[in-house]
Motif scaffolding. Structure first.
Motif, PDB file in Angstrom:
ATOM      1  N   ALA A   1      -3.083   7.514   0.259  1.00 25.27           N
ATOM      2  CA  ALA A   1      -1.912   7.042   1.211  1.00 25.27           C
ATOM      3  C   ALA A   1      -2.650   7.359   2.555  1.00 25.27           C
ATOM      4  O   ALA A   1      -2.386   6.665   3.432  1.00 25.27           O
ATOM      5  CB  ALA A   1      -0.628   7.972   1.267  1.00 25.27           C
ATOM      6  N   ALA A   2      -3.660   8.189   2.624  1.00 23.08           N
ATOM      7  CA  ALA A   2      -4.543   8.248   3.786  1.00 23.08           C
ATOM      8  C   ALA A   2      -5.220   7.123   4.215  1.00 23.08           C
ATOM      9  O   ALA A   2      -5.984   7.206   5.262  1.00 23.08           O
ATOM     10  CB  ALA A   2      -5.206   9.860   3.822  1.00 23.08           C
ATOM     11  N   ALA A   3      -5.549   6.164   3.419  1.00 19.95           N
ATOM     12  CA  ALA A   3      -6.209   4.945   3.506  1.00 19.95           C
ATOM     13  C   ALA A   3      -7.771   5.320   3.878  1.00 19.95           C
ATOM     14  O   ALA A   3      -8.076   5.138   4.865  1.00 19.95           O
ATOM     15  CB  ALA A   3      -5.786   3.859   4.515  1.00 19.95           C
ATOM     16  N   ASN A   4      -8.387   6.037   2.893  1.00 18.62           N
ATOM     17  CA  ASN A   4      -9.750   6.305   3.059  1.00 18.62           C
ATOM     18  C   ASN A   4     -10.964   5.604   2.057  1.00 18.62           C
ATOM     19  O   ASN A   4     -10.274   4.706   1.593  1.00 18.62           O
ATOM     20  CB  ASN A   4      -9.944   7.791   2.634  1.00 18.62           C
ATOM     21  N   ASP A   5     -11.903   5.687   2.247  1.00 17.94           N
ATOM     22  CA  ASP A   5     -13.166   4.613   1.513  1.00 17.94           C
ATOM     23  C   ASP A   5     -12.976   5.353  -0.101  1.00 17.94           C
ATOM     24  O   ASP A   5     -13.566   4.694  -0.730  1.00 17.94           O
ATOM     25  CB  ASP A   5     -14.092   4.944   2.118  1.00 17.94           C
ATOM     26  N   THR A   6     -12.314   6.507  -0.443  1.00 23.59           N
ATOM     27  CA  THR A   6     -12.522   7.030  -1.757  1.00 23.59           C
ATOM     28  C   THR A   6     -11.500   6.190  -2.693  1.00 23.59           C
ATOM     29  O   THR A   6     -11.900   5.853  -3.981  1.00 23.59           O
ATOM     30  CB  THR A   6     -12.250   8.583  -1.898  1.00 23.59           C
TER      31      THR A   6
ATOM     32  N   PRO B   1       0.893  -1.150   0.040  1.00 21.42           N
ATOM     33  CA  PRO B   1      -0.044   0.085  -0.023  1.00 21.42           C
ATOM     34  C   PRO B   1       0.814   1.202  -0.169  1.00 21.42           C
ATOM     35  O   PRO B   1       2.041   1.161   0.681  1.00 21.42           O
ATOM     36  CB  PRO B   1      -0.749  -0.014   1.328  1.00 21.42           C
ATOM     37  N   LEU B   2       0.401   2.268  -0.743  1.00 20.42           N
ATOM     38  CA  LEU B   2       1.071   3.482  -0.357  1.00 20.42           C
ATOM     39  C   LEU B   2       1.025   4.040   0.944  1.00 20.42           C
ATOM     40  O   LEU B   2      -0.062   3.915   1.705  1.00 20.42           O
ATOM     41  CB  LEU B   2       0.182   4.680  -1.544  1.00 20.42           C
ATOM     42  N   GLU B   3       2.283   4.683   1.365  1.00 18.46           N
ATOM     43  CA  GLU B   3       2.240   5.429   2.447  1.00 18.46           C
ATOM     44  C   GLU B   3       2.596   6.712   2.350  1.00 18.46           C
ATOM     45  O   GLU B   3       3.313   7.135   1.251  1.00 18.46           O
ATOM     46  CB  GLU B   3       3.547   4.763   3.100  1.00 18.46           C
ATOM     47  N   PRO B   4       2.074   7.664   3.294  1.00 13.65           N
ATOM     48  CA  PRO B   4       2.495   9.164   3.285  1.00 13.65           C
ATOM     49  C   PRO B   4       3.958   9.364   2.968  1.00 13.65           C
ATOM     50  O   PRO B   4       4.356  10.332   2.378  1.00 13.65           O
ATOM     51  CB  PRO B   4       1.851   9.649   4.761  1.00 13.65           C
ATOM     52  N   THR B   5       4.641   8.610   3.627  1.00 15.07           N
ATOM     53  CA  THR B   5       6.335   8.798   3.420  1.00 15.07           C
ATOM     54  C   THR B   5       6.864   8.776   2.000  1.00 15.07           C
ATOM     55  O   THR B   5       8.131   8.916   1.828  1.00 15.07           O
ATOM     56  CB  THR B   5       7.053   8.152   4.364  1.00 15.07           C
TER      57      THR B   5
ATOM     58  N   PRO C   1     -13.597   3.041  -6.148  1.00 18.36           N
ATOM     59  CA  PRO C   1     -15.043   2.700  -6.699  1.00 18.36           C
ATOM     60  C   PRO C   1     -15.636   4.227  -7.346  1.00 18.36           C
ATOM     61  O   PRO C   1     -15.169   5.289  -6.771  1.00 18.36           O
ATOM     62  CB  PRO C   1     -15.765   2.403  -5.697  1.00 18.36           C
ATOM     63  N   THR C   2     -16.548   3.959  -8.386  1.00 21.94           N
ATOM     64  CA  THR C   2     -16.977   5.151  -8.938  1.00 21.94           C
ATOM     65  C   THR C   2     -18.317   5.383  -8.089  1.00 21.94           C
ATOM     66  O   THR C   2     -19.067   4.746  -8.370  1.00 21.94           O
ATOM     67  CB  THR C   2     -17.339   5.131 -10.478  1.00 21.94           C
TER      68      THR C   2
END
Length: 156
Positions: free
Chosen positions: A42-47, A7-11, A67-68
């Motif tokens: 990277a903030a791991a949201n639902d969008t 997963p992408l990370e803020p760093t 998801p659209t």
């Protein structure tokens, strides 16, 4: 050298911005949009969902999708960027294949929008080779002479 994903990370921000700029295809005003989408991913949201591709521990590519809104099982692939020094080595394929694996069972359709400029020819061919079909072109969408080409792929 093998490529791994995580997963992408803020760093990852500085490296993601650096490789996005290095590609040389994106207009200057597109870079902050890419970085904003990266940060949300990277903030791991639902969008947004996304991955980093790593070789020897260094980020060499990234992808973001989600998801659209207002659809049943349609996903947008928002950004995929590969370090120019690593293009043509299968890293984009690894990222797209992993995205498709992760959305399996949730998605029925993936939509990709890209530019119609000649310098995006290899990008459009990349999608075609992975089973994405061009379904529409909006002339001069991004700028005069820069069409928007939409690709779709049925998945699941």
């Amino acid at each position: 050298m093998p490529v791994t994903t995580r997963p992408l990370e803020p760093t990852d921000r500085a490296r993601v911005e650096a490789i996005t700029r290095a590609v040389g295809l994106f207009r200057e005003e597109e870079i902050p949009v890419a970085v904003e989408v990266f940060e949300a991913t990277a903030a791991a949201n639902d969008t947004y969902e996304g991955l980093a591709a790593l070789r020897d521990g260094e980020v060499v590519g990234w992808i973001s999708w989600g998801p659209t809104p207002g659809t049943l099982g349609t996903f947008d692939l928002y950004w995929i960027v590969i370090d120019p020094a690593c293009q043509g080595q299968g890293i984009g394929t690894v990222l797209v294949d992993e995205m498709e694996r992760q959305i399996s069972g949730r998605a029925r359709l993936v939509v990709v929008e890209t530019a119609g400029r000649p310098d995006y020819g290899s990008t459009r061919e990349f999608y075609r080779r992975r089973g994405y079909e061009p379904i529409s072109v909006i002339p001069d969408f991004y700028a005069p002479g820069d069409d928007k080409v939409t690709f779709v792929k049925k998945v699941g």
